[in-house]
Design a protein around this motif. Structure first.
Motif, PDB file in Angstrom:
ATOM      1  N   ALA A 120       0.858  -1.177   0.000  1.00  0.00           N
ATOM      2  CA  ALA A 120       0.000   0.000   0.000  1.00  0.00           C
ATOM      3  C   ALA A 120       0.896   1.230   0.000  1.00  0.00           C
ATOM      4  CB  ALA A 120      -0.902   0.006   1.231  1.00  0.00           C
ATOM      5  N   VAL A 121       0.396   2.344  -0.537  1.00  0.00           N
ATOM      6  CA  VAL A 121       1.220   3.547  -0.619  1.00  0.00           C
ATOM      7  C   VAL A 121       0.427   4.769  -0.154  1.00  0.00           C
ATOM      8  CG1 VAL A 121       0.627   4.095  -3.041  1.00  0.00           C
ATOM      9  CG2 VAL A 121       2.828   4.845  -2.090  1.00  0.00           C
ATOM     10  N   ILE A 122       1.113   5.638   0.581  1.00  0.00           N
ATOM     11  CA  ILE A 122       0.576   6.951   0.965  1.00  0.00           C
ATOM     12  C   ILE A 122       1.430   7.992   0.252  1.00  0.00           C
ATOM     13  CG2 ILE A 122       0.084   8.559   2.840  1.00  0.00           C
ATOM     14  CD1 ILE A 122      -0.079   6.166   4.729  1.00  0.00           C
ATOM     15  N   LEU A 123       0.811   8.766  -0.613  1.00  0.00           N
ATOM     16  CA  LEU A 123       1.507   9.727  -1.458  1.00  0.00           C
ATOM     17  C   LEU A 123       1.276  11.146  -0.945  1.00  0.00           C
ATOM     18  CD1 LEU A 123       0.267   8.168  -4.795  1.00  0.00           C
ATOM     19  CD2 LEU A 123       2.595   7.989  -3.911  1.00  0.00           C
ATOM     20  N   ARG A 124       2.362  11.897  -0.857  1.00  0.00           N
ATOM     21  CA  ARG A 124       2.235  13.304  -0.474  1.00  0.00           C
ATOM     22  C   ARG A 124       3.062  14.123  -1.464  1.00  0.00           C
ATOM     23  NH1 ARG A 124       4.817  18.263   0.752  1.00  0.00           N
ATOM     24  NH2 ARG A 124       3.726  19.336   2.456  1.00  0.00           N
ATOM     25  N   GLY A 125       2.386  14.660  -2.487  1.00  0.00           N
ATOM     26  CA  GLY A 125       3.068  15.465  -3.485  1.00  0.00           C
ATOM     27  C   GLY A 125       3.162  16.916  -3.055  1.00  0.00           C
ATOM     28  N   GLY A 126       3.872  17.712  -3.850  1.00  0.00           N
ATOM     29  CA  GLY A 126       4.016  19.132  -3.544  1.00  0.00           C
ATOM     30  C   GLY A 126       2.750  19.906  -3.862  1.00  0.00           C
ATOM     31  N   LYS A 127       2.628  21.047  -3.227  1.00  0.00           N
ATOM     32  CA  LYS A 127       1.420  21.873  -3.419  1.00  0.00           C
ATOM     33  C   LYS A 127       1.296  22.351  -4.861  1.00  0.00           C
ATOM     34  CE  LYS A 127       3.592  26.237  -1.873  1.00  0.00           C
ATOM     35  NZ  LYS A 127       4.940  25.691  -1.675  1.00  0.00           N
ATOM     36  N   GLU A 128       2.443  22.480  -5.578  1.00  0.00           N
ATOM     37  CA  GLU A 128       2.415  22.957  -6.962  1.00  0.00           C
ATOM     38  C   GLU A 128       1.629  22.026  -7.875  1.00  0.00           C
ATOM     39  OE1 GLU A 128       6.107  24.212  -4.814  1.00  0.00           O
ATOM     40  OE2 GLU A 128       5.133  22.292  -5.244  1.00  0.00           O
ATOM     41  N   ALA A 129       1.580  20.734  -7.538  1.00  0.00           N
ATOM     42  CA  ALA A 129       0.924  19.742  -8.403  1.00  0.00           C
ATOM     43  C   ALA A 129      -0.339  19.175  -7.762  1.00  0.00           C
ATOM     44  CB  ALA A 129       1.890  18.614  -8.733  1.00  0.00           C
ATOM     45  N   GLN A 138     -10.632   4.851  -8.140  1.00  0.00           N
ATOM     46  CA  GLN A 138     -11.919   4.394  -8.656  1.00  0.00           C
ATOM     47  C   GLN A 138     -11.792   3.021  -9.295  1.00  0.00           C
ATOM     48  OE1 GLN A 138     -14.963   5.979  -8.176  1.00  0.00           O
ATOM     49  NE2 GLN A 138     -15.611   3.911  -8.832  1.00  0.00           N
ATOM     50  N   VAL A 139     -10.666   2.770  -9.951  1.00  0.00           N
ATOM     51  CA  VAL A 139     -10.435   1.437 -10.526  1.00  0.00           C
ATOM     52  C   VAL A 139     -10.368   0.394  -9.418  1.00  0.00           C
ATOM     53  CG1 VAL A 139      -8.797  -0.010 -11.798  1.00  0.00           C
ATOM     54  CG2 VAL A 139      -9.292   2.314 -12.585  1.00  0.00           C
ATOM     55  N   LEU A 140      -9.695   0.713  -8.319  1.00  0.00           N
ATOM     56  CA  LEU A 140      -9.622  -0.218  -7.192  1.00  0.00           C
ATOM     57  C   LEU A 140     -11.022  -0.543  -6.664  1.00  0.00           C
ATOM     58  CD1 LEU A 140      -6.619   1.341  -5.228  1.00  0.00           C
ATOM     59  CD2 LEU A 140      -6.609  -0.818  -6.495  1.00  0.00           C
ATOM     60  N   VAL A 141     -11.828   0.486  -6.496  1.00  0.00           N
ATOM     61  CA  VAL A 141     -13.193   0.287  -5.988  1.00  0.00           C
ATOM     62  C   VAL A 141     -14.012  -0.549  -6.965  1.00  0.00           C
ATOM     63  CG1 VAL A 141     -15.350   1.456  -5.391  1.00  0.00           C
ATOM     64  CG2 VAL A 141     -13.164   2.409  -4.611  1.00  0.00           C
ATOM     65  N   ASP A 142     -13.894  -0.236  -8.257  1.00  0.00           N
ATOM     66  CA  ASP A 142     -14.665  -0.965  -9.271  1.00  0.00           C
ATOM     67  C   ASP A 142     -14.306  -2.454  -9.298  1.00  0.00           C
ATOM     68  OD1 ASP A 142     -15.876   1.391  -9.976  1.00  0.00           O
ATOM     69  OD2 ASP A 142     -14.637   1.742 -11.766  1.00  0.00           O
ATOM     70  N   LEU A 143     -13.055  -2.773  -8.924  1.00  0.00           N
ATOM     71  CA  LEU A 143     -12.609  -4.164  -8.957  1.00  0.00           C
ATOM     72  C   LEU A 143     -12.578  -4.783  -7.558  1.00  0.00           C
ATOM     73  CD1 LEU A 143      -9.843  -3.871 -11.704  1.00  0.00           C
ATOM     74  CD2 LEU A 143     -12.136  -4.826 -11.915  1.00  0.00           C
ATOM     75  N   GLN A 144     -13.373  -4.196  -6.653  1.00  0.00           N
ATOM     76  CA  GLN A 144     -13.578  -4.736  -5.307  1.00  0.00           C
ATOM     77  C   GLN A 144     -12.283  -4.852  -4.494  1.00  0.00           C
ATOM     78  OE1 GLN A 144     -15.378  -6.647  -8.049  1.00  0.00           O
ATOM     79  NE2 GLN A 144     -16.726  -4.904  -7.622  1.00  0.00           N
ATOM     80  N   LEU A 145     -11.452  -3.830  -4.588  1.00  0.00           N
ATOM     81  CA  LEU A 145     -10.235  -3.754  -3.790  1.00  0.00           C
ATOM     82  C   LEU A 145     -10.255  -2.478  -2.955  1.00  0.00           C
ATOM     83  CD1 LEU A 145      -7.612  -4.932  -6.426  1.00  0.00           C
ATOM     84  CD2 LEU A 145      -8.383  -6.187  -4.405  1.00  0.00           C
ATOM     85  N   PRO A 146      -9.525  -2.432  -1.848  1.00  0.00           N
ATOM     86  CA  PRO A 146      -9.585  -1.258  -0.976  1.00  0.00           C
ATOM     87  C   PRO A 146      -8.962  -0.024  -1.626  1.00  0.00           C
ATOM     88  CG  PRO A 146      -7.924  -2.808  -0.196  1.00  0.00           C
ATOM     89  CD  PRO A 146      -8.680  -3.511  -1.269  1.00  0.00           C
ATOM     90  N   ALA A 147      -9.713   1.065  -1.632  1.00  0.00           N
ATOM     91  CA  ALA A 147      -9.192   2.321  -2.183  1.00  0.00           C
ATOM     92  C   ALA A 147      -7.980   2.798  -1.402  1.00  0.00           C
ATOM     93  CB  ALA A 147     -10.282   3.390  -2.160  1.00  0.00           C
ATOM     94  N   ALA A 148      -7.875   2.387  -0.138  1.00  0.00           N
ATOM     95  CA  ALA A 148      -6.754   2.810   0.709  1.00  0.00           C
ATOM     96  C   ALA A 148      -5.429   2.198   0.279  1.00  0.00           C
ATOM     97  CB  ALA A 148      -7.034   2.450   2.168  1.00  0.00           C
ATOM     98  N   ALA A 149      -5.442   1.340  -0.731  1.00  0.00           N
ATOM     99  CA  ALA A 149      -4.182   0.820  -1.264  1.00  0.00           C
ATOM    100  C   ALA A 149      -3.360   1.938  -1.886  1.00  0.00           C
ATOM    101  CB  ALA A 149      -4.447  -0.268  -2.291  1.00  0.00           C
ATOM    102  N   ILE A 150      -4.039   2.981  -2.387  1.00  0.00           N
ATOM    103  CA  ILE A 150      -3.367   4.149  -2.974  1.00  0.00           C
ATOM    104  C   ILE A 150      -4.026   5.384  -2.388  1.00  0.00           C
ATOM    105  CG2 ILE A 150      -2.834   5.420  -5.093  1.00  0.00           C
ATOM    106  CD1 ILE A 150      -3.154   2.737  -6.604  1.00  0.00           C
ATOM    107  N   GLN A 151      -3.359   6.057  -1.474  1.00  0.00           N
ATOM    108  CA  GLN A 151      -3.919   7.236  -0.831  1.00  0.00           C
ATOM    109  C   GLN A 151      -3.057   8.460  -1.115  1.00  0.00           C
ATOM    110  OE1 GLN A 151      -5.811   6.556   3.232  1.00  0.00           O
ATOM    111  NE2 GLN A 151      -4.302   4.903   3.184  1.00  0.00           N
TER     112      GLN A 151
END
Length: 415
Positions: free
Chosen positions: A141-150, A163-176
């Motif tokens: 699982a990954v927690i992403l924190r990008g810069g404010k510029e992007a 949304q792809v994770l949710v559509d395929l019955q996987l936890p959205a929290a895998a990519i936050q």
């Protein structure tokens, strides 16, 4: 909005699920993500235009705006990266080695996910997709924190992937994605020891140093690139010119761009005027030591600070040296252990350079711009490690795994 603590808890739960996924399921998800990104191109570009407008209003340097900008081709390239990761071998469950002990125990060293990976990075939206692809395929699982510029671009990209994770019955929290870009939130992520297994920062040398000094979770240092090219006395000068133009001017704000030229004094008088003329259309500012100034009188004098600086701009500093030994000594003193290159037709010199230069990637007769997970055949990259423990150089799937020993017995007890 969830707190960092809550995001960590959710990520840890998602990581357990990802660790059990079959390779076929992972690949299905990655291919669906690629298609979804392409389908969402208008939405992603609209979000990116908001970020670009803010960058223009804040007078962000042009080379940095280039890192931020998205277009249809760059989104298509992100999708291609996802598809390539889907074709790569899954490292999870792979047995690195196995043996039997004198006691009759069967021991196997097996690849396993790291767990929860946090990433803190600056204004490069493609990192959001690259990181998501590689962490997902490697069962993390990954927690992403990008810069404010992007921020708007990253939100749009992360929303598509989730949304792809949710559509395929996987936890959205895998990519936050952390949408609070304050320093306080970043520091909280750096200290999320209970949930984050490793933190990977990507950005300037100063930024990475700050993360290393602040974080309490394990950190893989990446990115800072004070990269050199040494032109040997035996070099093909036309080849050297073309490689330097590519390494300096193609994308000067990236970490694998060339920042310093080291040139043998035997060819300096012939080569430097040719190079200066070739770089002139690109408006590259040249700085140099006394010998370089004697050959190119109009260039700016280089200072001691120049030798250690990663410009991320159209600036190149030139050092003239008497021989290969002096070149190696200078490069090892000032480099950031990223990527270094020699242009030479002398095999012995190339062997000495590759053996004695302390860097993650060492090139012979090629541009430093190839230090990239995509170019190395990894599909994408999570970053370029400039340290020596766990992983070094462009980090692909295997670098995002650890190992555990599985020991099988038949009732043995230790005497």
């Amino acid at each position: 909005m969830q707190s960092i603590q809550e995001m960590g808890q959710s990520a840890q739960a998602a990581a357990f699920t990802l660790g059990q996924l079959a390779t076929t399921k992972k690949n299905q998800v990655l291919l669906a993500m690629a298609d979804a990104l392409v389908a969402a191109t208008p939405t992603i570009l609209a979000a990116n235009r908001q970020d670009m407008a803010a960058a223009n209003a804040n007078q962000v340097r042009q080379v940095m705006r280039d890192r931020l900008k998205l277009d249809e081709q760059r989104i298509a390239t992100m999708a291609t990266g996802l598809r390539q990761v889907a074709t790569l071998a899954d490292p999870i469950g792979v047995i690195d080695k196995g043996w039997q002990t004198d006691a009759g125990l069967q021991i196997a060293q097996q690849r396993v996910p790291l767990g929860v990976i946090a990433m803190i990075y600056e204004a490069r939206p493609n990192v959001t997709v690259d990181a998501a692809a590689l962490t997902f395929k490697s069962g993390n699982a990954v927690i992403l924190r990008g810069g404010k510029e992007a921020l708007q671009s990253n939100i749009a990209l992360a929303t598509v992937l989730q949304q792809v994770l949710v559509d395929l019955q996987l936890p959205a929290a895998a990519i936050q994605l952390v949408t609070d870009t304050s320093h306080e939130t970043a520091q909280a992520l750096m200290r999320l020891d209970d949930y984050v297994d490793v933190l990977i920062p990507r950005g300037s040398g100063k930024f990475i140093k700050t993360v290393v000094q602040t974080a309490t979770v394990p950190v893989i240092e990446t990115g800072a690139g004070n990269c050199h090219i040494y032109v040997d006395d035996s070099a093909d000068l036309a080849m050297a010119r073309d490689i330097i133009i590519n390494a300096k001017t193609q994308r000067p704000a990236v970490c694998n761009a060339m920042e310093k030229l080291v040139v043998n004094q035997q060819v300096a008088a012939q080569f430097l005027p040719q190079l200066a003329a070739a770089l002139a259309p690109y408006n590259v500012e040249l700085r140099g030591d006394e010998q370089a100034q004697a050959i190119l009188p109009t260039i700016t004098p280089a200072t001691t600070e120049d030798w250690a600086t990663e410009y991320n701009d159209y600036i190149l500093a030139i050092k003239v040296v008497p021989d290969l030994d002096a070149a190696i000594k200078h490069i090892n003193r000032y480099n950031t252990k990223h990527s270094e290159a020699i242009i030479t037709n002398d095999y012995a010199h190339s062997q000495q350079f590759t053996k004695q230069i302390d860097a993650a990637v060492v090139y012979v007769n090629a541009s430093t711009r190839f230090t990239d997970g995509f170019e190395f055949g990894f599909g994408a990259e999570i970053g370029i490690s400039t340290q020596k423990l766990h992983a070094r150089g462009p980090m692909g799937l295997t670098a995002l795994t650890s190992t555990k020993y599985v020991v099988r017995g038949s009732g043995q007890i230790r005497q």
